[in-house]
Design a protein around this motif. Structure first.
Motif, PDB file in Angstrom:
ATOM      1  N   TYR A 152      -6.973   1.630  -2.753  1.00  0.00           N
ATOM      2  CA  TYR A 152      -6.019   2.740  -2.883  1.00  0.00           C
ATOM      3  C   TYR A 152      -6.075   3.335  -4.285  1.00  0.00           C
ATOM      4  O   TYR A 152      -6.149   4.554  -4.457  1.00  0.00           O
ATOM      5  CB  TYR A 152      -4.603   2.253  -2.573  1.00  0.00           C
ATOM      6  N   ASN A 191      -7.439   7.186  -5.045  1.00  0.00           N
ATOM      7  CA  ASN A 191      -6.511   8.165  -5.598  1.00  0.00           C
ATOM      8  C   ASN A 191      -6.918   8.607  -6.993  1.00  0.00           C
ATOM      9  O   ASN A 191      -6.843   9.798  -7.318  1.00  0.00           O
ATOM     10  CB  ASN A 191      -5.088   7.603  -5.591  1.00  0.00           C
ATOM     11  N   ASN A 221       0.854  -1.189   0.000  1.00  0.00           N
ATOM     12  CA  ASN A 221       0.000   0.000   0.000  1.00  0.00           C
ATOM     13  C   ASN A 221       0.893   1.243   0.000  1.00  0.00           C
ATOM     14  O   ASN A 221       1.557   1.524   0.996  1.00  0.00           O
ATOM     15  CB  ASN A 221      -0.900  -0.010   1.231  1.00  0.00           C
ATOM     16  N   ALA A 279       0.201   4.244   0.403  1.00  0.00           N
ATOM     17  CA  ALA A 279      -0.218   5.225   1.409  1.00  0.00           C
ATOM     18  C   ALA A 279       0.414   4.960   2.762  1.00  0.00           C
ATOM     19  O   ALA A 279       0.697   5.885   3.521  1.00  0.00           O
ATOM     20  CB  ALA A 279      -1.737   5.225   1.541  1.00  0.00           C
ATOM     21  N   ALA A 302      -4.409   8.269   1.745  1.00  0.00           N
ATOM     22  CA  ALA A 302      -4.661   7.166   2.654  1.00  0.00           C
ATOM     23  C   ALA A 302      -6.144   7.136   3.012  1.00  0.00           C
ATOM     24  O   ALA A 302      -6.981   7.784   2.370  1.00  0.00           O
ATOM     25  CB  ALA A 302      -3.792   7.320   3.903  1.00  0.00           C
ATOM     26  N   THR A 303      -6.479   6.392   4.046  1.00  0.00           N
ATOM     27  CA  THR A 303      -7.858   6.280   4.526  1.00  0.00           C
ATOM     28  C   THR A 303      -7.902   6.743   5.979  1.00  0.00           C
ATOM     29  O   THR A 303      -6.867   6.812   6.661  1.00  0.00           O
ATOM     30  CB  THR A 303      -8.356   4.830   4.455  1.00  0.00           C
TER      31      THR A 303
END
Length: 734
Positions: free
Chosen positions: A324, A328, A309, A311, A687-688
């Motif tokens: 992701y 994005n 990932n 992020a 990111a989250t």
């Protein structure tokens, strides 16, 4: 590959330089020319492979081939961080002249297949198709072939490849194979539009001047969106052939590729070749018989591929990487639209690095017009300097750029300036701090890990619509979204997340608050705010001062217990808003974390603080004297004065026509997932909220204690400078 260990080496430095997430994805330490490693990594069949072979031979180490995976990255090229890799200790999937590990994995799938794997593969394929995911994911666009051809004939697409690429040679193909594809398509599909899709990476086997048909596609487009319009696909060894199979298209193979020879493709052109017979014999030896598209997908995308990932810079599964890429790409499309450019206008210089982290997508032009240092020059001279800068940078961007500003005041100034240059209705995004911001105060220049991007208004300005208001007016969650909101809600409570995540330092008051839990009287929490902040000034409240709010609550509830929680920026002496009537409260919660205050109260009173939202998460009653973003939807008790026209007008906007009332899950999803964007200091791209919470509460930075001490010292210096700046600017802090 676990029998090789987790310590690998490369014979060339470029592999590590161009693929910073390689070791993370493989779950291994990867070093350059480490003779103590357990295996040597070679990149595909590039010329550098010879050095890897020689290094492995010299040091008696096994050789492992690595390559980009099938869901590589957001963009293409080395500017975009690769996030998926294949790892093969036997050969490599695109070279069928020798065996490869993928063939063994396909056999394993057939031997160990079950309904759970079948359903998982179906789910992933559907997600790829629905979201148009491919190796590179810069766009979801593809031209409308029927519109280009100006007819309604079926479409047949021939996939060109880079001339003399290793994947062409490994498929036993050459120039004649591509010529044969065109000839076969023209004879077999006489009543169809024949299209040739050029390869974006370089010169292929076809050019428009070779007497080709008029339908020649060179534009960058999304493979899934393009292939979905076709009836049939022709390929030698392109992975687009497999993507066409996922879409249920007819695929004609003119090379021996990894997904051919299983009865899913038309292999009539190559089935009599020695290489095809060789591969079929190897398949028989492995007992591979008629795998389904789901088994091929599972073997290649799940078992053969390794993911990271970008992020978080951590290993992940395929679904995490898919999410992701989707997030994005979606935000890239929203922010840049058709311009491909963003002008970041007059941001404070300390903000520039983190703005790059949030908005610095690949293949996009990001231009900064920074605030000038004011120095010790007169205001008139500074104004002239700003005007010269504007004249230099704004006119060339008209019609070519979208804009980003920090705060509503900056947006209004920019609108006025662009109007003066003749630009009306510009696309301007207003950036502000997000709701899960940082470990520390923004006023001390700690960079945020979440921001909101609003091209309509801004969430805290009740006097006008905002993107968040529009989201909450129309949001309806599907089951997957509902479950994610519930998991996020639980995580917020478990980790005791707040905006600034400032810990409790005054444990004496903390203990005093805990004693209130056993008290029989109702406990009211009055939340202080920064009084000159735009969120308070524009929330349609008739109460504008913390002292007024505290006096109001004490007058309404003379016998109850009142906790007053000053805003942490005000406590730190950085902003305005010190109440002069603290004695009206039973407890003043200095240096106490907001979650500790929320734990013991029954009711929260706020003008427009985010604390009201955090209280709703804890199922507390919330009384709003202004109209913050979470109010007006039936989840809060809203004080509505009959003479307060701005508030009444805002309430009239917050309606959900033909929809049930807003739920807490919908509020959480809209506010924390759909509206903001997130970025971690060590990551790439967006990111989250879950990533940010994990970083804030679980992530431990590597480094020496001295570096941590230096960072703390620098932060203290910045805090002192901010306090001094406010005092010297004449702001009343008390």
């Amino acid at each position: 590959m676990s029998h090789f260990g987790t310590h690998f080496t490369t014979a060339t430095s470029g592999i590590l330089k161009n693929n910073p997430l390689l070791g993370v994805a493989l779950g291994a330490d990867v070093a350059y020319k480490d003779r103590k490693a357990q295996a040597v990594l070679a990149w595909g069949q590039k010329p550098s492979r010879d050095k890897a072979v020689a290094f492995a031979h010299a040091h008696h180490l096994p050789l492992i081939t690595i390559e980009d995976g099938f869901l590589r990255s957001l963009g293409s090229g080395i500017r975009s961080v690769g996030a998926s890799f294949i790892m093969d200790d036997v050969g490599v999937y695109f070279d069928l002249t020798t065996p490869n590990r993928l063939q063994t994995l396909i056999a394993d799938c057939l031997n160990n297949w079950c309904d759970d794997k079948q359903q998982y593969a179906k789910k992933l394929i559907q997600k790829i198709i629905t979201n148009k995911l491919s190796k590179y994911n810069t766009t979801t666009y593809a031209p409308d072939l029927s519109q280009l051809a100006k007819n309604d004939k079926p479409h047949v697409i021939i996939i060109d490849q880079v001339a003399h690429d290793s994947s062409v040679k490994g498929a036993g193909a050459d120039d004649q194979s591509f010529a044969a594809m065109l000839a076969h398509a023209q004879s077999h599909y006489r009543h169809a539009n024949i299209w040739i899709k050029a390869h974006p990476a370089g010169k292929g086997y076809f050019t428009p001047s070779d007497g080709m048909p008029p339908f020649y596609l060179t534009d960058n487009c999304n493979p899934i969106a393009l292939l979905n319009q076709a009836t049939a696909i022709y390929t030698v060894s392109s992975h687009m052939g497999f993507e066409a199979l996922m879409l249920g298209k007819v695929v004609h193979n003119f090379g021996v590729n990894w997904y051919g020879g299983f009865g899913l493709t038309d292999d009539s052109f190559v089935q009599d070749t020695p290489l095809y017979a060789q591969v079929q014999a190897h398949h028989r030896a492995l007992n591979i018989q008629n795998p389904s598209i789901y088994q091929l997908f599972y073997a290649s995308y799940v078992l053969y591929s390794h993911y990271a990932n970008p992020a978080t810079a951590q290993a992940c599964d395929i679904e995490t990487l898919m999410d992701y890429l989707i997030t994005n790409r979606d935000w890239q499309d929203k922010l840049y639209g058709n311009t491909g450019q963003l002008l970041i206008y007059e941001f404070s210089r300390w903000k520039v690095p983190f703005v790059r982290g949030f908005l610095g997508f690949d293949n996009i032009t990001l231009t900064f017009k920074k605030n000038r240092w004011r120095l010790f020059l007169p205001n008139a001279i500074n104004a002239q300097r700003v005007k010269r800068d504007d004249d230099k940078i704004l006119p060339p961007t008209l019609g070519k750029s979208a804009y980003v500003v920090w705060g509503q005041k900056a947006k209004k100034r920019l609108v006025d300036k662009l109007t003066a240059y003749g630009k009306t209705n510009p696309q301007i995004w207003c950036m502000e701090d997000g709701f899960i911001r940082s470990n520390g105060l923004g006023a001390t220049l700690i960079a945020p890990m979440s921001v909101v991007m609003d091209d309509v208004g801004i969430y805290f300005d009740t006097t006008a619509p905002s993107r968040l208001e529009q989201i909450l007016n129309g949001i309806v969650l599907d089951e997957t979204q509902k479950q994610r909101a519930k998991r996020l809600h639980e995580l917020l409570l478990t980790q005791r997340v707040s905006k600034y995540n400032v810990p409790t330092k005054n444990h004496d008051i903390g203990m005093q608050l805990q004693l209130l839990k056993s008290h029989s009287r109702c406990v009211h929490l009055v939340v202080g705010q920064v009084e000159d902040d735009a969120s308070l000034q524009n929330c349609a409240s008739m109460i504008k001062k913390n002292s007024e709010l505290l006096a109001k609550v004490r007058a309404d509830f003379p016998q109850d217990i009142i906790i007053y929680k000053p805003h942490p920026d005000v406590e730190a002496g950085l902003r305005m808003g010190k109440a002069d009537n603290h004695h009206l409260a039973d407890v003043v919660a200095y240096d106490v974390a907001m979650p500790d205050c929320l734990d013991v109260c029954d009711v929260v009173h706020t003008i427009s603080s985010l604390t009201g939202f955090e209280a709703l998460l804890r199922y507390k009653k919330v009384v709003c004297y202004g109209l913050p973003f979470y109010a007006g939807f039936g989840l809060t008790d809203d004080v509505i004065e009959t003479q307060n026209t701005p508030k009444i007008q805002a309430l009239n906007r917050r309606t959900r026509p033909n929809l049930p009332p807003l739920t807490l899950d919908e509020l959480i999803f809209g506010t924390l997932i759909a509206y903001p964007i997130y970025h971690l200091p060590h990551g790439t791209g967006l990111a989250t909220p879950e990533n940010v919470i994990d970083y804030l509460y679980n992530y431990q930075e590597d480094g020496k204690p001295y570096a941590k001490f230096a960072q703390q010292l620098f932060q203290k210096i910045k805090t002192y400078v901010m306090r001094l700046r406010n005092v010297t600017s004449g702001k009343k802090l008390s």
